[in-house]
Motif scaffolding. Structure first.
Motif, PDB file in Angstrom:
ATOM      1  N   TRP A 160       0.846  -1.191   0.000  1.00 55.54           N
ATOM      2  CA  TRP A 160       0.000   0.000   0.000  1.00 55.54           C
ATOM      3  C   TRP A 160       0.885   1.246   0.000  1.00 55.54           C
ATOM      4  CZ3 TRP A 160      -5.397   0.299   0.050  1.00 55.54           C
ATOM      5  CH2 TRP A 160      -6.083  -0.907   0.251  1.00 55.54           C
ATOM      6  N   LEU A 161       0.422   2.283  -0.698  1.00 52.85           N
ATOM      7  CA  LEU A 161       1.064   3.589  -0.565  1.00 52.85           C
ATOM      8  C   LEU A 161       0.032   4.684  -0.821  1.00 52.85           C
ATOM      9  CD1 LEU A 161       1.768   5.029  -3.587  1.00 52.85           C
ATOM     10  CD2 LEU A 161       3.379   3.139  -3.649  1.00 52.85           C
ATOM     11  N   ARG A 162       0.375   5.886  -0.389  1.00 51.97           N
ATOM     12  CA  ARG A 162      -0.535   7.022  -0.515  1.00 51.97           C
ATOM     13  C   ARG A 162       0.079   8.080  -1.427  1.00 51.97           C
ATOM     14  NH1 ARG A 162      -3.728   9.992   4.453  1.00 51.97           N
ATOM     15  NH2 ARG A 162      -4.733  11.628   3.232  1.00 51.97           N
ATOM     16  N   GLU A 163      -0.714   8.577  -2.363  1.00 55.31           N
ATOM     17  CA  GLU A 163      -0.304   9.634  -3.275  1.00 55.31           C
ATOM     18  C   GLU A 163      -1.317  10.771  -3.151  1.00 55.31           C
ATOM     19  OE1 GLU A 163       1.712  11.759  -6.341  1.00 55.31           O
ATOM     20  OE2 GLU A 163       2.258  10.258  -4.845  1.00 55.31           O
ATOM     21  N   ASN A 164      -0.904  11.857  -2.487  1.00 57.51           N
ATOM     22  CA  ASN A 164      -1.820  12.960  -2.160  1.00 57.51           C
ATOM     23  C   ASN A 164      -2.996  12.388  -1.359  1.00 57.51           C
ATOM     24  OD1 ASN A 164      -0.170  14.830  -3.522  1.00 57.51           O
ATOM     25  ND2 ASN A 164      -1.100  14.284  -5.486  1.00 57.51           N
ATOM     26  N   GLU A 165      -4.225  12.501  -1.879  1.00 57.78           N
ATOM     27  CA  GLU A 165      -5.389  11.964  -1.169  1.00 57.78           C
ATOM     28  C   GLU A 165      -5.710  10.537  -1.593  1.00 57.78           C
ATOM     29  OE1 GLU A 165      -8.549  14.681  -1.955  1.00 57.78           O
ATOM     30  OE2 GLU A 165      -7.964  16.067  -0.367  1.00 57.78           O
ATOM     31  N   ARG A 190      -9.690   9.463  -4.174  1.00 55.69           N
ATOM     32  CA  ARG A 190     -10.443  10.102  -3.093  1.00 55.69           C
ATOM     33  C   ARG A 190     -10.491  11.606  -3.321  1.00 55.69           C
ATOM     34  NH1 ARG A 190      -7.521   8.742   2.155  1.00 55.69           N
ATOM     35  NH2 ARG A 190      -9.418   9.536   3.110  1.00 55.69           N
ATOM     36  N   GLN A 191     -11.587  12.186  -2.880  1.00 50.84           N
ATOM     37  CA  GLN A 191     -11.761  13.635  -2.940  1.00 50.84           C
ATOM     38  C   GLN A 191     -12.264  14.090  -1.578  1.00 50.84           C
ATOM     39  OE1 GLN A 191     -14.608  15.122  -5.852  1.00 50.84           O
ATOM     40  NE2 GLN A 191     -13.289  16.876  -6.265  1.00 50.84           N
ATOM     41  N   GLY A 192     -11.380  14.777  -0.837  1.00 50.60           N
ATOM     42  CA  GLY A 192     -11.731  15.135   0.532  1.00 50.60           C
ATOM     43  C   GLY A 192     -11.782  13.874   1.379  1.00 50.60           C
ATOM     44  N   THR A 193     -12.913  13.681   2.037  1.00 55.55           N
ATOM     45  CA  THR A 193     -13.080  12.489   2.876  1.00 55.55           C
ATOM     46  C   THR A 193     -13.870  11.395   2.166  1.00 55.55           C
ATOM     47  OG1 THR A 193     -15.073  13.451   3.869  1.00 55.55           O
ATOM     48  CG2 THR A 193     -12.975  13.831   5.005  1.00 55.55           C
ATOM     49  N   GLY A 194     -14.307  11.675   0.933  1.00 51.37           N
ATOM     50  CA  GLY A 194     -15.126  10.714   0.211  1.00 51.37           C
ATOM     51  C   GLY A 194     -14.384  10.035  -0.913  1.00 51.37           C
TER      52      GLY A 194
END
Length: 365
Positions: A160-165, A190-194
Motif C-alpha cells: 500500500w502507498l498514498r499519493e496525495n489523497e 479520493r476527494q476530501g473524505t469521500g
C-alpha cells in the motif's frame, strides 16, 4: 576459585558436544513435523480450492513452509535439547563424576557453548539464504490466495502507498528499478473524505513519468457506472522505488539487502525503526542459541537423588521461555519506536546472559 582452563579433555568435550547436537536435532525434527502437520491441516484446503492446484502445490507449500518453521523452532529446539542432554547427564551421575575429576561448571558447559556457536553460524546462513527466499515467495503466494505466482525475482505482496489523497494498492510488486511490474493494482481516487472512483488493473508497467495499466476497469462511485479499457496511463510522478520502499519486511530480505533498504528509507525521509529492529534481530536471534546452554545449566547440577532434577529442569525451561517472551516484547517496542532498535534487539540477550551467569556462578562456582 573458578577454573578457567576450559576443555581439559578432548574426549569429554566431543561427547558433550555430540549429546547436545543430537538431542537438539531430534527435538527440532519432532517439533517441525508436528507443527508442519498441523499447519498443513489448515492450509491444504485453501490450496486445493484453487482450480489447477493439486499434489504438486501441496509439496511446494511444504518446501516453502518448512524452512520458516525451522527458523522459528531452532532456538526452542536447542533449549529443550540442552535440557534433555543435561538432565540425562545428571540422572546418570556423569556430572558428579566430571566434577569429582576437577571440572568446573563452566568447563562442563564450554563444549556445549562452542557447539552452539557453530549451530548459530549455520542457522544464520540458513536464515539468510533459504528462509528469506521461502518467506518472500510464500508471502507473495499467500497474497493471491495460492493462485499462480511469478517466479521469485524480488516479489513483494500486499503493498500500500498514498499519493496525495489517493490510496494505491498492489497485490504484487515484482522486480526493482525501471523494470518493476505491478500485479493486481487498485487505485482509490479520493476527494476530501469521500471516495470518487476506483480503478482496477490486472497489471501495470512503467510508462514515461507514470504507469501504463492494462485490462482496466473503472468504477464511478457517484453514477455507479463501470467502464472497461484495454490500457490506461495513470499515476504520473509515482516512482518505482515508492512501491519497493512502501513495505520493507525484514523477514523477506537478506542482511545486506535489508541494510541497503534502510539506507534508502532514511534518504527518502521514511521511518526506519521497524526495519532497523529487524536488521539487528537477524544477528541476535541466531546468537540466542548460544544463550540456551547457559539458561539450561541448572538442570545439570545438583544431586539427582535429591529429587530436584525435574524442578531444576523446569526452572531452566522457564528461564528460556521467559527470554523468548521478553525478546518478543523488545522487538514490539523497537518496531513501535519506544526503544532504540539496537537496544530492542540486544537488551534481552545481554540481560538473560547476565542472569544465567549470575545463577550459575552463585550456585555452582
Amino acid at each position: 576459585m573458578i577454573n578457567f582452563d576450559f576443555l581439559p579433555s578432548r574426549q569429554i568435550a566431543l561427547y558433550l558436544a555430540r549429546l547436545f547436537i543430537t538431542r537438539s536435532l531430534a527435538v527440532l525434527v519432532g517439533l517441525a513435523l508436528v507443527l508442519m502437520a498441523l499447519d498443513l491441516l489448515g492450509e491444504s484446503g485453501k490450496i486445493l480450492a484453487v482450480k489447477g492446484n493439486g499434489e504438486a502445490q501441496i509439496w511446494q507449500y511444504l518446501s516453502l513452509r518448512l524452512p520458516l518453521l525451522i527458523k522459528f523452532l531452532m532456538p526452542f529446539s536447542v533449549l529443550l535439547g540442552t535440557l534433555i542432554a543435561l538432565t540425562g547427564l545428571n540422572s546418570n551421575s556423569e556430572v558428579v563424576a566430571m566434577k569429582a575429576a576437577g571440572m568446573s561448571a563452566h568447563q562442563i558447559l564450554a563444549p556445549l557453548v562452542i557447539a552452539s556457536l557453530g549451530v548459530a553460524a549455520i542457522n544464520f546462513a540458513f536464515n539468510e539464504t533459504v528462509a528469506v527466499r521461502a518467506a518472500r515467495i510464500l508471502d507473495a503466494w499467500n497474497a493471491v490466495d495460492y493462485r499462480a505466482v511469478p517466479p521469485d525475482s524480488g516479489v513483494q505482496a500486499d503493498v500500500w502507498l498514498r499519493e496525495n489523497e489517493d490510496m494505491i494498492h498492489a497485490a504484487q510488486v515484482i522486480g526493482r528499478g525501471p523494470g518493476l511490474r505491478l500485479a493486481g493494482l487498485t487505485i482509490y481516487d479520493r476527494q476530501g473524505t469521500g471516495l470518487k472512483s476506483i480503478v482496477k488493473a490486472a497489471g501495470a508497467t512503467r510508462d514515461g513519468n507514470g504507469w501504463l495499466l492494462r485490462d482496466v476497469a473503472t468504477y464511478d462511485v457517484n453514477t455507479l457506472a463501470e467502464r472497461r479499457l484495454p490500457t490506461l496511463h495513470a499515476l504520473d510522478g509515482v516512482a518505482p522505488d515508492r512501491f519497493t520502499l512502501a513495505k520493507v519486511v525484514p523477514a523477506e530480505q537478506g542482511f545486506g539487502t535489508l541494510g541497503a533498504s534502510i539506507d534508502a528509507l532514511e534518504k527518502s525521509g521514511r521511518p526506519t525503526e521497524e526495519a532497523r529492529t529487524g536488521y539487528w534481530h537477524k544477528l541476535s536471534t541466531p546468537l540466542s542459541i548460544v544463550l540456551m546452554p547457559i539458561l539450561a545449566a541448572l538442570a545439570a547440577f545438583g544431586l539427582a537423588r535429591s529429587g530436584q532434577v525435574l524442578v531444576r529442569a523446569a526452572v531452566g525451561m522457564a528461564l528460556g521461555f521467559t527470554f523468548f517472551v521478553v525478546d518478543n516484547v523488545g522487538i514490539a517496542l523497537g518496531n513501535a519506536g519506544a526503544y532504540p532498535p539496537f537496544v530492542a534487539a540486544w537488551a534481552p540477550f545481554l540481560l538473560f546472559f547476565l542472569i544465567g551467569e549470575t545463577v550459575l556462578i552463585r550456585t555452582e562456582e
